[in-house]
Design an enzyme around this catalytic site. Structure first.
Site, PDB file in Angstrom:
ATOM      1  CD  GLU B  60      79.483  36.934  33.939  1.00  0.00           C
ATOM      2  OE1 GLU B  60      78.217  37.404  34.371  1.00  0.00           O
ATOM      3  OE2 GLU B  60      80.524  37.600  34.434  1.00  0.00           O
ATOM      4  CG  HIS B 129      87.177  34.236  41.835  1.00  0.00           C
ATOM      5  ND1 HIS B 129      86.075  34.537  42.492  1.00  0.00           N
ATOM      6  CD2 HIS B 129      87.074  35.166  41.101  1.00  0.00           C
ATOM      7  CE1 HIS B 129      85.579  35.644  41.829  1.00  0.00           C
ATOM      8  NE2 HIS B 129      86.187  36.056  41.117  1.00  0.00           N
TER       9      HIS B 129
HETATM   10  C1  LIG Z   1      79.658  36.874  37.793  1.00  0.00           C
HETATM   11  C2  LIG Z   1      81.074  37.477  37.935  1.00  0.00           C
HETATM   12  N1  LIG Z   1      81.265  38.237  36.643  1.00  0.00           N
HETATM   13  C3  LIG Z   1      82.689  38.964  36.877  1.00  0.00           C
HETATM   14  C4  LIG Z   1      83.295  38.936  37.910  1.00  0.00           C
HETATM   15  C5  LIG Z   1      84.574  39.561  37.776  1.00  0.00           C
HETATM   16  N2  LIG Z   1      84.544  40.883  38.658  1.00  0.00           N
HETATM   17  C6  LIG Z   1      84.865  40.872  40.019  1.00  0.00           C
HETATM   18  S1  LIG Z   1      84.380  42.551  40.591  1.00  0.00           S
HETATM   19  C7  LIG Z   1      84.111  43.010  39.085  1.00  0.00           C
HETATM   20  C8  LIG Z   1      83.668  44.443  38.856  1.00  0.00           C
HETATM   21  C9  LIG Z   1      82.463  44.631  39.714  1.00  0.00           C
HETATM   22  O1  LIG Z   1      81.884  46.071  39.533  1.00  0.00           O
HETATM   23  P1  LIG Z   1      81.099  46.602  40.597  1.00  0.00           P
HETATM   24  O2  LIG Z   1      79.889  45.879  40.650  1.00  0.00           O
HETATM   25  O3  LIG Z   1      80.818  48.104  40.118  1.00  0.00           O
HETATM   26  O4  LIG Z   1      81.685  46.581  41.968  1.00  0.00           O
HETATM   27  P2  LIG Z   1      83.140  47.373  42.578  1.00  0.00           P
HETATM   28  O5  LIG Z   1      84.278  46.416  41.914  1.00  0.00           O
HETATM   29  O6  LIG Z   1      82.957  48.613  41.714  1.00  0.00           O
HETATM   30  O7  LIG Z   1      82.753  47.608  44.013  1.00  0.00           O
HETATM   31  C10 LIG Z   1      83.857  41.978  38.002  1.00  0.00           C
HETATM   32  C11 LIG Z   1      83.828  42.201  36.763  1.00  0.00           C
HETATM   33  C12 LIG Z   1      82.787  38.211  38.968  1.00  0.00           C
HETATM   34  N3  LIG Z   1      83.558  38.158  40.160  1.00  0.00           N
HETATM   35  N4  LIG Z   1      81.649  37.693  38.914  1.00  0.00           N
END
Ligand SMILES: Cc1ncc(C[n+]2csc(CCOP(=O)(O)OP(=O)(O)O)c2C)c(N)n1
Ligand SMILES: [Mg+2]
Lengths: 329, 331
Positions: B60, B129
């Site tokens: 971000e 959230h």
């Molecule tokens: C700072 C932030 N940006 C975006 C999100 C929205 N978001 C939640 S999970 C996720 C994907 C995370 O991917 P990864 O780190 O690979 O974890 P996984 O879900 O695959 O376990 C996103 C973009 C968030 N919660 N926090």
């Protein structure tokens, strides 16, 4: 520094415990998914199914006072670090007896008394916390090691690079454990991560490892070695664990063929399931019979169902709790 | 008139402006093929391609900073921030960089960008959230802040924001994405700083932002049955704020409640209430009341979360007391 070593996993009891813990995670998630589908769970949740060998392989190499930080996909870490079903389901349903008294829910679920510093709904949000916990361990000579769980997507957060630099400079007892499940929400990891992840950690002089995250023994062996070294002041370390999430990004992510093929999902589930494969290994080594494994599963499923029933009937926190815990006494 | 969802209204506004001005592009996480987790941007990548609807990693502060630089050099970026709560991650780029560049450069540089994000509790998403953080941004000079209360506003304000030469932050209520409202087929823009009187009344003014406009309208219906005539006003943008319209209404009704989903302390409700106290004091028959979200992190449990936000019943009860001349907060 007080040297603490986790009990080596050399006998069948320990192996069976790992098996049971993985089955417990799967059972928790299957029940959580049902609670969502039957509209009994408030909000959404991110399933850990498929990644069990990571949480269990790592947490079985830790003591209860070692710390972990968890993520939005945190039920597996929570179970693996020693949590009970009842308090977990109560938290999932927002009940008073939940680990966070219903204030956290799925994305913040944690059994704090077992060294779980919390599940974080900010991707990458726990990287500083984990590194800070390792700083306490160093300053206060507690001998504790901290494992920072995060996903492949989280490696895009700048915070990680700041704290890796400091952890390396200060030789902190922290292990950065990246669960590379191939996807960051609805996007393939290859599309959001340039270059190689281990190389990023290596750039800070941090020893890095890649391991099959579906193989609980491989994960556990590596982690045991790294934890022992971290306790001696040889940290930090980075591990990339190659794994797969069985469900969608969250329980509501049902129609997902536009970003992930059904064949791919089926292949991981049938060929690389960490529980099935470990069960087969236990049988082939003569460490457990298929009847024994079956009875582990039956017991765990019965436990989970009883805990769900309990949580559904448990009471919500009283309204007066709403402004409790804003400030510590 | 046709009715469309707030989600569709935002989508249309962005598509129209991207067709009109090719310097407009959009970036954020899972905005292209996925069309965002709320599916607000579905279809845009098919029309505009991945060159203008750009998927980013979860970085971000990085993509916010890139948007600032792009805006300073002839582009008009729209930044998609998946949850309003993540605004804390981009505060430096937004508040130290985007907000101040025009001023610090003596007017020589400008930052025409839009940050679209969301707000709103009661979605059972817990403390990270569910926040409504618009007051933080409204506090910083140089940033404009829009808070659409329906699909109609969402479209008109988004189009104005994209054409504005300043950084504009738009907070959409994530619980309203599927709510429908009449939206004309023909093009229209809603100017910033012009409040909308949603309902006329003579006994009390209910000033609401975003989804609190509906809360105010429902409260007004409850009150109407009891013979209390409430006027409902939606400021639509809190920076700039249509102070004149709010003052005019309060001069007529002599009472006011300000309802907003940000935390009550040091928030939008306090700011608007104090402007009314300063500028309409002699027309007031009662202190202007603030009704914000409770000053607690948003709890997960439905049993607790529902207590934290203003409700129509709560607003009606407070209005009743004000109109009866009862002291609400006796010294
Ligand atoms: C700072 C932030 N940006 C975006 C999100 C929205 N978001 C939640 S999970 C996720 C994907 C995370 O991917 P990864 O780190 O690979 O974890 P996984 O879900 O695959 O376990 C996103 C973009 C968030 N919660 N926090
Ligand atoms: Mg991932």
């Amino acid at each position: 520094m007080a040297a603490k070593a986790a009990k080596p996993k050399t006998n069948s009891e320990d192996y069976l415990r790992m098996y049971r813990q993985m089955v417990r995670i799967r059972a928790f998630e299957d029940n959580a998914n049902q609670l969502y589908l039957s509209a009994k769970m408030p909000g959404l949740t991110h399933m850990y199914s498929g990644q069990e060998a990571v949480a269990v392989g790592i947490c079985e190499a830790l003591t209860a006072s070692d710390k972990i930080t968890s993520t939005h996909r945190g039920h597996g870490h929570c179970v693996a670090k020693g949590a009970e079903f009842r308090e977990m389901f109560c938290e999932l349903l927002g009940k008073e007896e939940g680990y966070c008294r219903g204030k956290g829910g799925s994305m913040h679920i944690a059994d704090q008394s077992n060294g779980n510093l919390g599940a974080n709904a900010i991707v990458g949000g726990s990287m500083g916390i984990a590194t800070g916990a390792a700083l306490t361990a160093k300053l206060q000579k507690t001998g504790d090691v901290t494992v920072c769980f995060f996903g492949d997507g989280a490696t895009a957060q700048g915070l990680w690079y700041e704290v890796m630099n400091m952890a390396a400079l200060m030789q902190l007892p922290v292990i950065y454990a990246c669960e590379n499940n191939g996807y960051s929400e609805y996007t393939k990891t290859a599309e959001i991560a340039a270059g190689s992840l281990p190389a990023r950690a290596e750039a800070f002089g941090i020893e890095s490892f890649t391991v099959d995250g579906q193989d609980v023994l491989a994960v556990n062996d590596l982690t045991q070695k790294l934890v022992a070294r971290a306790r001696k002041g040889e940290g930090p370390f980075f591990i990339e664990l190659m794994t797969y999430r069985y469900h969608g990004h969250h329980v509501g992510d049902i129609n997902r063929e536009y970003y992930r093929a059904k064949d791919e999902e089926a292949q991981w589930k049938t060929e690389r399931d960490p529980i099935v494969n470990f069960g087969k290994w236990l049988e082939s080594e003569g460490l457990a019979s298929s009847d024994e494994l079956k009875s582990v599963q039956d017991e765990v499923h019965a436990d989970a169902e009883a805990a769900v029933k309990y949580a559904l009937e448990a009471k919500y926190p009283d309204g007066s709790e709403v402004d409790m815990h804003v400030y510590a006494a | 008139m046709r009715e469309i969802t707030l989600s569709k209204a935002v989508n249309e506004a962005i598509a129209e402006e991207m067709r009109r001005d090719e310097t407009v592009f959009l970036l954020g996480e899972d905005v292209a093929e996925a069309g965002t987790p709320f599916k607000v941007l579905s279809g845009l990548v098919e029309e505009f391609g991945t060159g203008r609807i750009i998927d980013t990693p979860i970085s971000e502060p990085g993509f916010m900073g890139m948007a600032v630089g792009a805006a300073m050099t002839g582009s008009r970026p729209i930044v998609d921030l998946m949850f309003g709560d993540f605004i804390f991650l981009i505060m430096d780029q937004l508040c130290n960089q985007a907000a101040k560049t025009h001023y610090m450069s003596g007017g020589k540089l400008s930052v025409p960008l839009v940050l679209r994000t969301n707000m709103g509790a009661t979605r059972r998403s817990a403390a990270q959230h569910s926040q409504s953080l618009h007051a933080l941004v409204a506090h910083i000079p140089g940033l404009k802040v829009a808070m659409p209360s329906s699909a109609y506003e969402a479209k008109g304000l988004m189009k104005t924001a994209i054409r504005d030469n300043n950084p504009v932050v738009i907070f959409e209520d994530k619980l309203m994405y599927q709510d429908k409202a009449p939206v004309p087929e023909e093009e229209y823009l809603i100017p910033f700083g012009v409040a909308n009187v949603k309902r006329e009344g003579s006994d009390i003014t209910l000033i609401g932002t975003s989804s609190m406009v509906q809360v105010a309208e429902k409260a007004a219906e409850i009150l109407a049955k009891e013979g209390i005539s409430a006027e409902v006003i939606d400021p639509r943008t809190i920076v700039p704020l249509d102070e004149a319209a709010l003052i005019e209404s309060v001069r007529k009704t002599s009472r006011a409640i300000v309802i907003d989903e940000g935390h009550q302390s040091y928030g939008v409700t306090g700011e608007i209430a104090s402007r009314l106290n300063e500028k309409a004091f002699y027309h007031l028959d009662a202190p202007v009341l603030r009704m914000g979200a409770m000053d607690v992190p948003v709890p997960f449990s439905p049993a607790l979360e529902d207590l934290t936000v203003p409700t129509p019943e709560g607003v009606a009860a407070a209005a009743r007391k004000l109109c009866a001349g009862e002291m609400i907060h006796a010294a």
